[in-house]
Design a protein around this motif. Structure first.
Motif, short mmCIF file in Angstrom:
data_model
loop_
_atom_site.label_atom_id
_atom_site.label_comp_id
_atom_site.label_asym_id
_atom_site.label_seq_id
_atom_site.Cartn_x
_atom_site.Cartn_y
_atom_site.Cartn_z
N ILE A 1 -11.62 0.64 -4.66
CA ILE A 1 -11.31 -0.40 -3.66
C ILE A 1 -12.52 -1.30 -3.43
O ILE A 1 -12.41 -2.51 -3.23
CB ILE A 1 -10.84 0.26 -2.34
N ILE B 1 -7.91 -1.77 1.97
CA ILE B 1 -7.81 -2.66 0.80
C ILE B 1 -9.13 -3.32 0.47
O ILE B 1 -9.19 -4.35 -0.17
CB ILE B 1 -6.73 -3.72 1.02
N GLY B 2 -10.25 -2.78 0.89
CA GLY B 2 -11.54 -3.32 0.42
C GLY B 2 -12.48 -3.74 1.51
O GLY B 2 -13.55 -4.26 1.23
N LEU C 1 -3.11 5.55 -2.36
CA LEU C 1 -4.51 5.38 -1.99
C LEU C 1 -5.08 6.67 -1.40
O LEU C 1 -6.28 6.94 -1.54
CB LEU C 1 -4.66 4.23 -1.00
N LEU D 1 -3.53 -0.42 -6.66
CA LEU D 1 -2.59 -0.32 -5.55
C LEU D 1 -1.22 0.18 -5.97
O LEU D 1 -0.36 0.42 -5.11
CB LEU D 1 -2.47 -1.68 -4.86
N TYR E 1 -5.43 -5.70 -9.27
CA TYR E 1 -4.92 -4.87 -8.17
C TYR E 1 -4.09 -3.69 -8.68
O TYR E 1 -3.28 -3.14 -7.93
CB TYR E 1 -4.05 -5.73 -7.25
N LYS F 1 0.84 -1.21 0.00
CA LYS F 1 0.00 0.00 0.00
C LYS F 1 0.87 1.25 0.00
O LYS F 1 1.93 1.27 0.65
CB LYS F 1 -0.91 0.01 1.23
#
Length: 742
Positions: free
Chosen positions: A165, A687-688, A139, A135, A132, A94
């Protein structure tokens, strides 16, 4: 001296005014791991040892690691552009962009101690097939905000990143759902003994997410299942071969026994015939000798008596002649001639009578012997023909029974194969239906999320509008949402009703088909029994006809014998009458014995036929009962498997709910500890992990399972996370209406 003091004081003041400041960033790192099988079990705990690096223009400024509780703090120098990178082996990296530029001198020269708290990082491994690429960019972008004289995130960028995300999270959840569903289908197939279907599903799951241990472990069980199936098939084949060999041996044994019996019967018939011929010949010879002896003795007696009477008469006549010799000399000659003629005529007549009697007796004996021989030959031929017909009938019936059994076995196999294919098709259709419903649900969820985002963005853009306009708009949206939800519920109910109706029709059609096939099988069995009965009746009729013909023949012979007996012949002697009565009794005893033998043979044949029919009927009834018991046990096993699966799914959802609640409590506590300094924005699910979405999904799941009390609690929890949400408000109202007392 005084001027030096002033200079020193100015330097101290200047140094104090230009003191260095730093932007203090604080956060927490957690590790999320998944245990995936036929269900998804998530574990999330503080991560010690995560690497945190602060870069400036590619050069490392600061590098540190998270502590035992997953916490870390970084001081970012002023007047620069920086990149904060958080990483851990095997997990997605990240990045966060930090700018400490643009702080006014009047702010920085004061007691300026800025800070920013990031709610937390969740580190997790990447799943195959999920994009992804987001990423690779920061972010969050953190920068100085002049209006508030503090550091904060750039709102538009943050909102856009969060939307992306959410898509990543949905893709991960969809993949996990497909993976667990595929494993679940494999487990169901393995539980039912469908090894090939289980193997295909586990291999499919391994292709979705390589390296997961569960499908690999289940494939080992599939190997055992396939081996067991092969062993059973081999055993069945061996048993079938042994059974066929035993049947062949039994058939050969029966054929040999039949051949031996036929040979013995033929030899016995020949021996009986030879013995009967010998007895008849000896009897005829004996009767002939006795008849000739009686005739000779009778002739000798009659001759002696005649000679004695003649001698007496002659003596008397000689005496009379002596007395009247003179007078009757001429008369003596005439009398002597007369006596000689009479004697010759009498002797000739006696000899003719004896010859005729001998000829008649010989002829009667010859006719009797011929008739008895013809009768014996006919009886032997008829017996042999009857035994051959019976043997042929039994062989034909055995062949018919074997053929019917083979046809029945083929029909049962065909029915079983057909039922298996229909079951596989139904399971595939059910799986496809579940997949389609799930895809539709996910699409509807995505559309709903997109719509909510659109509403939120619009509300953010129009936030300057008056409270009255907002209230009117909210009321309209609420009314529209209520209508949409009501329409959706009605549509879902209609779809459920339609699916249930289609299922009922399919089940009825299957039941009708099974009943029709069973009726046809029963009719075929009844026709077979009727045919066998007709054959037995025909045999009985033919046997009765044969017996009647024999009785008629015996009656005819009896009448002929009586007719011969009634002819005017010379009166028989007592010995001849006794002999004839003895022969008549022998014939009657023989006829009675033959009639009794035939009756016993007939009764034995009927008894064996009845026993065979009863045995076949019992066997058919037993096979039908075993088939029905097997079908019932199979249905009960499937129902039990479904109940166990539903129970496990409910337990999994309950466990997931408890884990979510524990995690949310922990998260709130963490947010309370980190919410210090000038930080405003927190990213607990970078991350989601969208807590609001997870809670709503859980609530919708409870609602679909009609667990309305738990759904109500979950919707209330979602409203705490997003107050005034139109969808959740509508669903909560529907839930309360459903659980309200009627």
């Amino acid at each position: 001296m005084r001027s030096i003091v002033y200079v020193l004081m100015a330097l101290v003041i200047s140094s104090s005014m230009n003191a260095q400041w730093f932007l203090r960033l604080s956060s927490n790192v957690e590790l999320r791991t998944w245990k995936l099988s036929s269900k998804a079990e998530k574990e999330q705990k503080a991560l010690s040892g995560a690497t945190i690096v602060l870069y400036k223009s590619g050069a490392v400024v600061t590098e540190l690691m998270s502590d035992g509780g997953g916490n870390f703090t970084v001081d970012v120098p002023p007047n620069g552009e920086y990149m904060l990178v958080v990483s851990y082996p095997g997990c997605n990296t990240k990045k966060f962009s930090i700018s400490t530029m643009g702080v006014p001198d009047e702010v920085s020269k004061g007691n300026f101690k800025p800070g920013f708290s990031i709610g937390g990082f969740i580190m997790a491994k990447a799943f195959p097939g999920v994009d992804y690429s987001l990423l690779q960019q920061p972010l969050i972008k953190i920068q100085y905000v002049a209006d508030g004289k503090k550091f904060d995130d750039e709102k538009n960028n943050t909102n856009q990143v969060l939307a992306q995300i959410i898509k990543i999270s949905e893709a991960e959840n969809a993949l996990i759902s497909r993976f667990t569903s595929t494993n679940k289908i494999g487990d169901m197939a393995l539980a039912k003994g469908d090894c090939q279907a289980a193997k295909l599903n586990y291999e499919k799951a391994m292709a979705m997410i390589p390296g997961e241990p569960y499908p690999a472990a289940q494939l080992a069980k599939v190997g055992l299942c396939l081996k067991e199936k092969e062993d059973l098939a081999k055993k069945a084949a061996d048993e079938g071969a042994a059974k066929n060999a035993a049947a062949k041996t039994e058939a050969e044994k029966l054929a040999a026994e039949k051949s031996a019996a036929e040979k013995i019967a033929q030899e016995k018939a020949l021996a009986d015939k030879a013995a009967a011929d010998k007895v008849l010949a000896e009897k005829a010879e004996k009767e002939k000798a006795e008849t000739e002896k009686l005739a000779a003795e009778k002739s000798a007696k009659e001759k002696a008596a005649a000679e004695k009477a003649e001698a007496d008469r002659i003596a008397k006549e000689k005496e009379t002649v002596a007395k009247a010799q003179a007078e009757k000399a001429a008369a003596e000659k005439a009398l002597a001639d007369k006596l000689a003629n009479e004697k010759a005529a009498a002797e000739k007549a006696e000899a003719g009578r004896i010859a005729k009697e001998k000829e008649a007796i010989a002829k009667a004996q010859a006719e009797k012997a011929a008739a008895e021989k013809a009768l014996a030959d006919k009886l032997a031929n008829e017996k042999a023909a009857t035994e051959k017909a019976e043997a042929d009938r039994i062989a034909k019936e055995k062949e018919t029974v074997a053929k019917a059994q083979a046809e029945k076995a083929a029909a049962e196999k065909e029915l079983a194969d057909k039922l298996a294919k229909e079951k596989a098709a139904a399971e595939k259709a059910e799986a496809d239906k579940i997949a389609k419903e799930k895809a539709a649900s996910e699409k509807a969820q995505a559309d709903r999320v997109a719509k909510e985002k659109e509403i939120l963005n619009k509300a953010e853009a129009e936030r300057v509008a008056t409270e009255k306009a907002s209230a009117e708009k909210l009321a309209k949206e609420k009314e529209a949402a209520v209508k949409e939800a009501a329409d959706k519920i009605a549509k879902e109910k209609e779809m459920v009703a339609k699916a249930e109706a289609e299922k009922a029709l399919a089940e009825k059609a299957a039941a009708d088909k099974l009943a029709k096939e069973r009726s046809a099988a029963e009719k075929a069995e009844a026709d077979k029994l009727a045919k066998e009965k007709a054959t037995a009746d025909k045999f009985a009729a033919e046997q009765q006809k044969t017996e009647k013909a024999l009785a008629d023949k015996a009656e005819k012979e009896k009448k002929e014998a009586e007719k011969i007996k009634a002819k005017p012949v010379k009166e028989k002697t007592a010995e001849e009458k006794a002999e004839e009565e003895k022969l008549a009794k022998q014939r009657e005893g023989k006829a009675n014995s033959e009639a009794e033998d035939k009756a016993a043979m007939k009764a034995d044949a009927e008894k064996r036929e009845a026993a065979r029919i009863t045995k076949e009927k019992t066997k058919a009834e037993k096979a039908q009962k075993e088939k029905e018991a097997l079908e019932k046990a199979k249905a009960e096993d499937e129902a039990e498997a479904r109940a166990i699966a539903e129970k496990k799914e409910a337990a999994r959802l309950e466990k997931e709910r408890e884990e979510k609640l524990a995690y949310e409590a922990k998260q709130k506590e963490s947010e309370g500890n980190l919410d210090k300094g000038d930080a405003k924005y927190k990213v607990p699910q970078v991350i989601g992990a969208n807590k609001y979405k997870e809670v709503v999904t859980r609530a919708d799941g409870y609602f679909k399972m009609k667990r309305y009390a738990e759904a109500k609690t979950a919707y209330e929890e979602a409203l705490k996370l997003k107050p005034g949400d139109v969808y959740v408000t509508t669903k909560l109202a529907q839930t309360e209406q459903l659980i309200a007392p009627k």
